[in-house]
Design a protein around this motif. Sequence first.
Motif, PDB file in Angstrom:
ATOM      1  N   ASP A 255       0.837  -1.208   0.000  1.00 56.73           N
ATOM      2  CA  ASP A 255       0.000   0.000   0.000  1.00 56.73           C
ATOM      3  C   ASP A 255       0.867   1.253   0.000  1.00 56.73           C
ATOM      4  OD1 ASP A 255      -2.600  -0.988  -0.133  1.00 56.73           O
ATOM      5  OD2 ASP A 255      -2.666  -1.387   2.021  1.00 56.73           O
ATOM      6  N   ALA A 258       2.442   1.735  -3.411  1.00 61.79           N
ATOM      7  CA  ALA A 258       1.430   2.186  -4.384  1.00 61.79           C
ATOM      8  C   ALA A 258       1.076   3.652  -4.165  1.00 61.79           C
ATOM      9  CB  ALA A 258       0.179   1.310  -4.263  1.00 61.79           C
ATOM     10  N   PRO A 262       4.897   5.599  -8.968  1.00 62.46           N
ATOM     11  CA  PRO A 262       4.035   5.205 -10.083  1.00 62.46           C
ATOM     12  C   PRO A 262       3.921   3.675 -10.169  1.00 62.46           C
ATOM     13  CG  PRO A 262       6.163   5.998 -10.877  1.00 62.46           C
ATOM     14  CD  PRO A 262       6.133   6.269  -9.410  1.00 62.46           C
ATOM     15  N   ARG A 263       2.844   3.216 -10.779  1.00 62.08           N
ATOM     16  CA  ARG A 263       2.644   1.754 -10.874  1.00 62.08           C
ATOM     17  C   ARG A 263       3.681   1.083 -11.769  1.00 62.08           C
ATOM     18  NH1 ARG A 263      -0.423   3.376  -7.415  1.00 62.08           N
ATOM     19  NH2 ARG A 263      -2.480   2.480  -6.961  1.00 62.08           N
ATOM     20  N   SER A 264       4.462   1.888 -12.464  1.00 59.19           N
ATOM     21  CA  SER A 264       5.505   1.314 -13.323  1.00 59.19           C
ATOM     22  C   SER A 264       6.771   0.944 -12.535  1.00 59.19           C
ATOM     23  CB  SER A 264       5.871   2.312 -14.425  1.00 59.19           C
ATOM     24  OG  SER A 264       6.302   3.541 -13.834  1.00 59.19           O
ATOM     25  N   ALA A 299      -0.619  -7.200  -5.038  1.00 57.73           N
ATOM     26  CA  ALA A 299       0.233  -6.378  -5.917  1.00 57.73           C
ATOM     27  C   ALA A 299      -0.413  -6.237  -7.292  1.00 57.73           C
ATOM     28  CB  ALA A 299       1.624  -7.005  -6.031  1.00 57.73           C
ATOM     29  N   LYS A 300      -0.996  -7.302  -7.769  1.00 58.75           N
ATOM     30  CA  LYS A 300      -1.655  -7.244  -9.085  1.00 58.75           C
ATOM     31  C   LYS A 300      -2.894  -6.351  -9.020  1.00 58.75           C
ATOM     32  CE  LYS A 300       0.073 -11.567 -10.968  1.00 58.75           C
ATOM     33  NZ  LYS A 300      -0.195 -12.984 -11.254  1.00 58.75           N
ATOM     34  N   LYS A 301      -3.641  -6.489  -7.927  1.00 57.13           N
ATOM     35  CA  LYS A 301      -4.846  -5.648  -7.776  1.00 57.13           C
ATOM     36  C   LYS A 301      -4.485  -4.177  -7.707  1.00 57.13           C
ATOM     37  CE  LYS A 301      -8.364  -8.550  -5.666  1.00 57.13           C
ATOM     38  NZ  LYS A 301      -8.858  -9.058  -4.395  1.00 57.13           N
ATOM     39  N   LEU A 302      -3.364  -3.875  -7.085  1.00 62.56           N
ATOM     40  CA  LEU A 302      -2.932  -2.475  -6.998  1.00 62.56           C
ATOM     41  C   LEU A 302      -2.439  -1.954  -8.347  1.00 62.56           C
ATOM     42  CD1 LEU A 302      -1.092  -2.536  -3.538  1.00 62.56           C
ATOM     43  CD2 LEU A 302      -3.106  -1.162  -4.113  1.00 62.56           C
ATOM     44  N   GLY A 303      -2.221  -2.861  -9.274  1.00 65.98           N
ATOM     45  CA  GLY A 303      -1.888  -2.434 -10.639  1.00 65.98           C
ATOM     46  C   GLY A 303      -0.412  -2.276 -10.938  1.00 65.98           C
ATOM     47  N   PHE A 304       0.469  -2.872 -10.107  1.00 65.29           N
ATOM     48  CA  PHE A 304       1.900  -2.781 -10.418  1.00 65.29           C
ATOM     49  C   PHE A 304       2.175  -3.463 -11.751  1.00 65.29           C
ATOM     50  CE2 PHE A 304       2.122  -2.328  -5.727  1.00 65.29           C
ATOM     51  CZ  PHE A 304       2.757  -1.084  -5.700  1.00 65.29           C
ATOM     52  N   GLU A 305       2.912  -2.756 -12.599  1.00 62.32           N
ATOM     53  CA  GLU A 305       3.104  -3.235 -13.972  1.00 62.32           C
ATOM     54  C   GLU A 305       4.381  -4.040 -14.150  1.00 62.32           C
ATOM     55  OE1 GLU A 305       3.188   0.547 -15.899  1.00 62.32           O
ATOM     56  OE2 GLU A 305       1.119   0.993 -15.328  1.00 62.32           O
TER      57      GLU A 305
END
Length: 336
Positions: A255, A258, A262-264, A299-305
């Motif tokens: 959290d 995030a 950035p999610r990148s 981590a996937k739900k938070l959108g980490f790319e």
Amino acid sequence: MMDTSKKVARIERALEALEPFETDCILCPRECRVDRRKVKAGVCQSGSEAALSCALLHYGEEPVLSGLRDCAAGDHGEGRNRRGSGTIFFTGCNLKCLFCQNYQISWLAQGRTVSHEELAAFMLSLQRQGAYNINLVSPTHLVVPILKALKIAYAEGLAIPLVYNSNGYEKIDVVERLAGIIDIYLPDLKYRSPQVSKKYSGAADYFGRASLAIQEMFVQQPDLVLDENDIARQGLIIRHLILPGQTEDSLAVLDWIAGNFPRSISLSLMSQYRPCFRAPEDIQRPLSADEYQAVVLKAKKLGFENLFIQPEVFRTDDHLMPDFNRPEPFRWKLKK
Ligand code: SF4
């Protein structure tokens, strides 16, 4: 990578600022205030020269560092991407987690003192062996002798990226001095909770220190830059080792990342925990598959790319557990 003459100029400036710290050592958040030139009495048990256990090609780091895709125990693949990360395991540590898998060198101080010239020679030898990078494991307490060795190594042709592989327990003003010198930051962000970090690492201020240090690392190296073979040239990868029974703290770490990056951002979620050394009773077991998956899912739900997720075999197989009493501490089984 910045040209090496500019790096050497930065190193000289960093040494001017950091070298005096050693006589009343405040190089890391422990602030032991010992004279490192006379005694090894700080938490890191280190003098003013570097000591190391070994320097080797490492095939178990993230694929962008070790150059291996689809790693599996006993089968590290063939082909172009297998040259390894040129890893130097330094003796001593400023954090000293009770469960450390490298306890033989971090706690028990196994290894030998090396001159700046010898340390530079190790770096150059790793480069000659084909290493993609020089990977400094636990460099925080030895930053001064490392910088001195780097000056020599750059003068003699070192040209591969430099990886700062740290436990994250750093002082921001020291990290600021490393701008333009470090190509790839590889810090841990181990804990969010002060209670948890105090219990396992004796450092209630861990998150406060590590979060500031990592933000500075991001300022210096915000983007993970890969070459044509998907090998890292520069950037930042935050590592997080999930501890058994501590997934709530892991979720809080995610959290925070995030909310602040950035999610990148590149994030490596590690499942390879084994109870070692003085691991307290509540973490005297490996991580379960469910615990690891819960953190990966978040981590996937938070959108980490850019997630590095360890294959199941890293959780169940001991091939990443070193024994520094062996000539080859890891049990790689590379195909010939
Ligand atoms: S580097 Fe070592 S001696 Fe210096 S403050 Fe940190 S733990 Fe203490």
